[in-house]
Design an enzyme around this catalytic site. Structure first.
Site, PDB file in Angstrom:
ATOM      1  N   SER A  57       0.847  -1.182   0.000  1.00  8.98           N
ATOM      2  CA  SER A  57       0.000   0.000   0.000  1.00  8.98           C
ATOM      3  C   SER A  57       0.895   1.251   0.000  1.00  8.98           C
ATOM      4  O   SER A  57       1.667   1.432  -0.934  1.00  8.98           O
ATOM      5  CB  SER A  57      -0.959  -0.036   1.194  1.00  8.98           C
ATOM      6  OG  SER A  57      -1.998   0.895   1.044  1.00  8.98           O
TER       7      SER A  57
ATOM      8  N   HIS B 124      -7.583  -5.558  -0.960  1.00  2.96           N
ATOM      9  CA  HIS B 124      -6.438  -4.903  -0.327  1.00  2.96           C
ATOM     10  C   HIS B 124      -6.001  -5.616   0.958  1.00  2.96           C
ATOM     11  O   HIS B 124      -4.902  -5.378   1.455  1.00  2.96           O
ATOM     12  CB  HIS B 124      -6.810  -3.443  -0.027  1.00  2.96           C
ATOM     13  CG  HIS B 124      -5.638  -2.520   0.085  1.00  2.96           C
ATOM     14  ND1 HIS B 124      -4.757  -2.284  -0.949  1.00  2.96           N
ATOM     15  CD2 HIS B 124      -5.194  -1.754   1.123  1.00  2.96           C
ATOM     16  CE1 HIS B 124      -3.839  -1.426  -0.569  1.00  2.96           C
ATOM     17  NE2 HIS B 124      -4.071  -1.084   0.684  1.00  2.96           N
TER      18      HIS B 124
END
Length: 661
Positions: free
Chosen positions: A521, A634
């Site tokens: 990320s 994610h």
């Protein structure tokens, strides 16, 4: 006994225990134990009950199911929980004297977050509903087969990393009356409501919701009190921030909240607030305290922990809560006058908390770098502590886990940067080892004294692992966490490079010719940025990364506001700035072999970010490889498919083995 280092596949053997809840008399507690089915590659979660002395621990639910959100009835005779045993999450109840679990709800889209009324006759819960649906619509009602239809999008917020494309359903609140089975819907409309708690007299509930005219743009969350009888709402906050976790004092005089007024947008420290019900006044109790309220430790093992908010003591004079500071999470006591005292604050990650309001004795979940996590009984008045669960002890008997040694160093501008270094398995004095720099996501999160499976597998392979909290991280005050905004790739990058330089100069076992870097990320952004600005790293792995802020603005589920908050710019007015801070703008400078890992259904950092980077590198014939994880969002590294979580770690390890040795 000869021990070995841990491997990625050992994830199948490790169990997690979380979300403890004490019985009304304080003698027992429920908790959730999660394990992985190695054949089906699925998680199973079950209810366990133990006495607070740790003498008796027993499993109460079984099967290929996910049970959770457990709580005791006020009289201690029943346990309420959610389970997907019927196909989707519904409310179930167990009698503590024995017997089978009874299903209580049959909501079309499931039921979540059940909360007992003070007298034990009703249950507040959350469910999802479309405008034309009613809370009494049953899950057995089959929808008619529909032809494929185009998706018409009119709102800027139309997708979510958690659930994918958003439909017309919203989260609403309802009350189940146990005696009759009748369900009453409390809320309606195009808003998502989150349940808080019942008032002590059972006549009101607290809740949180954004009722502003333009919630997609307003991005705030308010706390309200609702009359159960009239549905009338009383607003506690001012639509100027993000607030939640409203908990009522036992005497009904106060409501404690956690939240902030967005002074620094998403980088604002969460604080403790107190609402005086009689005076209708809201006061911030921690305005002058430069710490983050709550647990913001980041890792890859514990997932789905319940945030307990402020847990009141029986005298209504104070409460216990979690806080994050200096790479640790601990337990603090706060009084209604605003005094704050540490009750449990060590070099560890406290990831779960339940407190007996009468005795101040607690059950806490604790993890350290060498302990994946267990539940402990703690007397918060004197610190006496006793371990109760030992879920991984037998397996770990044959495993040697690497310790994490704390390090602190100065950035060039004098700021103190904190982190840790882990030596490899079988460490030998005088030998040099390849070293990997890890960068966390967020960036407003915190590496901590907690177990990290990825780190342990890398040290077991023979690598030194260095992980730090560069500016932008939580745990070091408001100025520190805000310092990254508008400066991604600036001083945060300098902090990461200073950590690398510090490790090389300070520890003679670090091989400066064999350095690697990885992160996910924001950590993936920093990995991309680092290899496009230096050739010191001989291998890199970028995970679920950001490479292009211009496209991120429109494709991420949060891009349209996150870019403005974090980069202090947008696609319309600041195109040049966004490109300047995009790693792909410097892709021609990348020489480091780069492995790109990304989930196919990542809507937070969509896979097109990885696709752009991969194609740009391949067109230059640079050393790279792209691994796409199917059906993964994610959260792949934390709560994704177990097999894919293991595959991910093995790809990381394999890349470093190939290029670092």
């Amino acid at each position: 006994m000869t021990k070995r280092g841990i491997v990625a596949e050992d994830l199948y053997e490790l169990k997690s225990v979380k979300n403890p809840v004490l019985s009304p008399d304080g003698s027992r507690f429920i908790f959730i134990e999660t394990e992985i089915d190695k054949e089906k590659h699925e998680y199973n979660s079950h209810l366990f009950v133990a006495d607070v002395e740790g003498k008796h621990v027993s499993q109460w639910t079984f099967g290929d199911v996910k049970d959770g959100s457990a709580s005791w009835s006020p009289d201690g005779k029943s346990i309420l929980f959610t389970s997907n045993r019927s196909g989707k999450s519904q409310l179930h109840m167990l009698n503590t004297d024995g017997g089978e679990a009874k299903q209580l709800t049959y909501c079309k889209h499931g039921a979540r977050n059940p909360i007992w009324s003070p007298d034990g006759t009703k249950i507040l819960f959350e469910t999802s509903l479309s405008p034309e649906e009613n809370v009494t619509d049953k899950e057995e009602q089959k929808e008619k087969d529909k032809l494929l239809e185009p998706m018409v999008v009119e709102r800027v917020r139309y997708k979510s990393d958690a659930v994918g494309f958003l439909d017309d359903k919203n989260q609403h609140l309802a009350i189940l009356t146990l005696a009759t089975g009748e369900i009453e819907q409390l809320t309606e409309g195009d808003r998502d409501y989150t349940a808080g708690f019942w008032s002590p007299d059972g006549e009101k509930i607290s809740l949180s919701v954004d009722l502003s005219d333009e919630p997609d743009y307003n991005l705030t969350n308010d706390v309200y009190i609702m009359s159960v009888k009239t549905k009338e709402l009383t607003k506690l906050t001012k639509s100027n921030g993000s607030f939640g976790n409203p908990t009522w004092s036992p005497d009904g005089g106060y409501i404690a909240l956690i939240g902030h007024e967005k002074e620094y947008e998403g980088a604002t420290l969460s604080k403790l607030w107190l609402y005086n019900v009689q005076l209708a006044e809201l006061t911030c109790l921690t305005a002058e305290w430069d710490v983050q309220i709550g647990d913001v430790a980041i890792g890859d093992f514990h997932s789905g922990n319940t945030n307990p908010g402020a847990i009141w003591t029986s005298d209504s004079k104070g409460f216990y809560f979690l806080m994050s500071d200096l790479g640790n999470t601990g337990v603090y006591y706060g009084s209604v006058e605003g005094e704050m005292y540490p009750a449990l604050l060590e070099n560890q990650h406290v990831y779960g908390l339940a407190v007996d309001p009468n005795t101040h004795k607690a059950i806490v979940g604790i993890s350290t770098p060498t302990h994946p996590g267990d539940l402990f009984s703690v007397d918060l008045t004197n610190g006496d502590i006793k371990q109760i669960t030992f879920v991984n002890d037998e397996f770990l008997t044959g495993i040697e886990l690497a310790k994490a040694e704390a390090i602190t160093f100065k950035a060039p501008d004098g700021w103190d940067i904190h982190g840790w270094i882990m030596k490899p398995f079988g460490f030998v004095e005088g030998k040099k080892y390849p070293t990997i720099i890890e960068v966390h996501g967020g960036p407003h999160a915190m590496y901590a004294n907690t177990y990290f499976h990825e780190f342990q597998t890398l040290t077991a392979q023979g690598y030194v692992v260095v992980f730090t909290n560069p500016r932008g991280s939580h745990g070091y005050g408001q100025t520190f966490v805000d310092a990254v905004r508008g400066d991604y790739g600036g001083k945060d990058y300098i902090d990461v490079m200073t950590a690398t330089e510090y490790a090389v100069k300070t520890f003679d076992f670090v091989d400066e010719t064999k350095l690697g870097i990885t992160g996910g990320s924001y950590g993936g952004f920093m990995t991309n940025w680092a290899v496009s600005h230096t050739n010191i790293f001989k291998a890199a792995v970028t995970q679920r990364s950001i490479s292009n802020w211009l496209s991120f603005y429109g494709v991420s589920d949060i891009g349209y506001f996150f870019t403005d908050w974090e980069m202090k710019g947008d696609l319309i007015n600041n195109t040049e700035k966004l490109w300047k801070h995009s790693p792909i703008a410097y892709v021609d400078k990348i020489e480091t072999p780069l492995l790109i890992l990304h989930g196919e259904k990542d809507y937070r950092c969509p896979i097109e970010q990885a696709e752009q980077l991969f194609v740009a590198l391949k067109m230059q014939k640079k050393p790279t490889k792209f691994v796409r994880f199917p059906e993964s969002n994610h959260e792949l590294s934390r709560s994704g498919n177990p097999k894919l979580r293991i595959d991910r770690i093995n790809h990381i390890k394999g890349w470093f083995v190939e290029y670092l040795g």
